[in-house]
Design an enzyme around this catalytic site. Structure first.
Site, PDB file in Angstrom:
ATOM      1  N   GLY A 134      12.189 -56.802  -4.579  1.00  0.00           N
ATOM      2  CA  GLY A 134      11.234 -55.898  -4.704  1.00  0.00           C
ATOM      3  C   GLY A 134      10.977 -53.997  -4.269  1.00  0.00           C
ATOM      4  O   GLY A 134       9.666 -53.713  -3.968  1.00  0.00           O
ATOM      5  N   HIS A 165      19.213 -49.185 -12.717  1.00  0.00           N
ATOM      6  CA  HIS A 165      20.964 -50.338 -12.250  1.00  0.00           C
ATOM      7  C   HIS A 165      21.263 -49.378 -11.761  1.00  0.00           C
ATOM      8  O   HIS A 165      21.567 -47.780 -11.825  1.00  0.00           O
ATOM      9  CB  HIS A 165      21.236 -49.903 -14.005  1.00  0.00           C
ATOM     10  CG  HIS A 165      22.945 -50.373 -13.912  1.00  0.00           C
ATOM     11  ND1 HIS A 165      22.135 -51.219 -14.030  1.00  0.00           N
ATOM     12  CD2 HIS A 165      24.140 -50.254 -14.409  1.00  0.00           C
ATOM     13  CE1 HIS A 165      23.815 -52.613 -14.112  1.00  0.00           C
ATOM     14  NE2 HIS A 165      24.991 -51.199 -14.160  1.00  0.00           N
ATOM     15  N   LEU A 213      22.700 -54.683 -23.446  1.00  0.00           N
ATOM     16  CA  LEU A 213      22.759 -54.479 -21.770  1.00  0.00           C
ATOM     17  C   LEU A 213      23.152 -52.628 -21.234  1.00  0.00           C
ATOM     18  O   LEU A 213      24.206 -52.347 -21.667  1.00  0.00           O
ATOM     19  CB  LEU A 213      24.077 -55.690 -21.094  1.00  0.00           C
ATOM     20  CG  LEU A 213      23.595 -55.502 -19.637  1.00  0.00           C
ATOM     21  CD1 LEU A 213      22.287 -56.096 -19.038  1.00  0.00           C
ATOM     22  CD2 LEU A 213      25.087 -56.179 -19.239  1.00  0.00           C
ATOM     23  N   GLU A 253      18.026 -44.631  -4.757  1.00  0.00           N
ATOM     24  CA  GLU A 253      16.819 -45.974  -6.291  1.00  0.00           C
ATOM     25  C   GLU A 253      15.591 -45.112  -5.942  1.00  0.00           C
ATOM     26  O   GLU A 253      14.578 -44.635  -6.804  1.00  0.00           O
ATOM     27  CB  GLU A 253      17.501 -47.291  -6.215  1.00  0.00           C
ATOM     28  CG  GLU A 253      18.148 -47.671  -7.044  1.00  0.00           C
ATOM     29  CD  GLU A 253      18.567 -49.200  -6.703  1.00  0.00           C
ATOM     30  OE1 GLU A 253      17.502 -49.522  -7.284  1.00  0.00           O
ATOM     31  OE2 GLU A 253      20.036 -49.160  -6.111  1.00  0.00           O
TER      32      GLU A 253
HETATM   33  C1  GAR Z   1      18.537 -52.455  -7.426  1.00  0.00           C
HETATM   34  O1  GAR Z   1      19.608 -52.007  -6.763  1.00  0.00           O
HETATM   35  C2  GAR Z   1      18.316 -52.501  -9.117  1.00  0.00           C
HETATM   36  O2  GAR Z   1      18.927 -51.353  -9.294  1.00  0.00           O
HETATM   37  C3  GAR Z   1      19.233 -54.032  -8.883  1.00  0.00           C
HETATM   38  O3  GAR Z   1      19.047 -54.490  -8.589  1.00  0.00           O
HETATM   39  C4  GAR Z   1      17.993 -54.318  -6.918  1.00  0.00           C
HETATM   40  C5  GAR Z   1      17.029 -54.790  -6.922  1.00  0.00           C
HETATM   41  O4  GAR Z   1      16.682 -54.307  -5.863  1.00  0.00           O
HETATM   42  N1  GAR Z   1      18.864 -54.062 -10.096  1.00  0.00           N
HETATM   43  C6  GAR Z   1      20.115 -54.583 -11.429  1.00  0.00           C
HETATM   44  O5  GAR Z   1      21.115 -54.387 -10.633  1.00  0.00           O
HETATM   45  C7  GAR Z   1      19.659 -54.210 -12.665  1.00  0.00           C
HETATM   46  N2  GAR Z   1      20.946 -54.934 -13.117  1.00  0.00           N
HETATM   47  P1  GAR Z   1      14.456 -54.014  -5.448  1.00  0.00           P
HETATM   48  O6  GAR Z   1      14.633 -55.656  -5.554  1.00  0.00           O
HETATM   49  O7  GAR Z   1      14.656 -53.856  -3.835  1.00  0.00           O
HETATM   50  O8  GAR Z   1      14.096 -53.316  -6.047  1.00  0.00           O
END
Ligand code: GAR
Length: 192
Positions: free
Chosen positions: A19, A113, A148, A178
């Site tokens: 999260g 992503h 996807l 991110e």
């Molecule tokens: C992040 O790196 C996001 O980009 C990735 O999961 C992580 C979540 O981190 N998402 C994916 O891989 C979706 N396909 P977080 O729970 O700390 O935000």
């Protein structure tokens, strides 16, 4: 959409785990200029660490049992309607939304992503970038469609992959960008 509607957008963030992107979006939403309110958090995982950010910030949350996807999506749609949600932000949500769900929701759904799409859709993005000896990786915020990790790209940011990078160090570098990229992409999407 992608346009303002004279008030802040009711936003729901979907998570599955840590999260940290949810936290960055909560912080962003508190900036007066942000134009989004985060009203609802959805998690498919009751152990999701990110739920603590919802609790701490008094944001309504629901844990959805995904053992039956059709039922799960029906329940989520009900909560979205009840909370008059205008925008969904997927933030580390590791379930794929069905085309029916996307159609029925009608409003925009954004996703972040951890790769420079269209490269490395799906999982293990950092491992694949390193294995392919890429010089750069990064993150992408895009609109969600029924395929996807496709859909119009709103914003991307690059990071350099160094020779010393491992899957873990690269993931950390990308995650750091991110946290800035998602708010910036929302800003761009809403033209504010
Ligand atoms: C992040 O790196 C996001 O980009 C990735 O999961 C992580 C979540 O981190 N998402 C994916 O891989 C979706 N396909 P977080 O729970 O700390 O935000």
């Amino acid at each position: 959409m992608g346009k303002l509607i004279g008030r802040n957008l009711n936003t729901s963030v979907f998570i599955s785990g840590r999260g940290s992107n949810l936290l960055s979006l909560i912080r962003y939403s508190k900036i007066q200029k942000s134009k989004i309110n985060i009203n609802l958090v959805i998690s498919n995982n009751k152990l999701s660490k990110g739920l603590k950010y919802a609790k701490k910030n008094k944001i309504k949350f629901h844990i959805i049992n995904y053992s039956k996807k059709n039922h799960a999506e029906r329940v989520i749609l009900k909560y979205l309607k009840k909370n008059k949600i205008d925008l969904i932000c997927l933030a580390g949500f590791m379930k794929i939304l069905s085309s029916g769900f996307i159609r029925k929701f009608k409003n925009p759904i954004l996703n972040i992503h951890p790769s420079l799409l269209p490269k490395y859709k799906g999982l293990n993005t950092h491992r694949r970038a390193i294995q392919n000896k890429d010089k750069f990786s990064g993150a992408t915020v895009h609109l969600v469609t029924s395929k996807l990790d496709t859909g119009k790209i709103i914003l991307q940011k690059k990071v350099r992959i160094s020779k010393a990078d491992t899957e873990q160090t690269l993931a950390k570098k990308v995650l750091k960008i991110e946290h800035k990229l998602y708010p910036a992409a929302i800003k761009k999407f809403l033209k504010v």
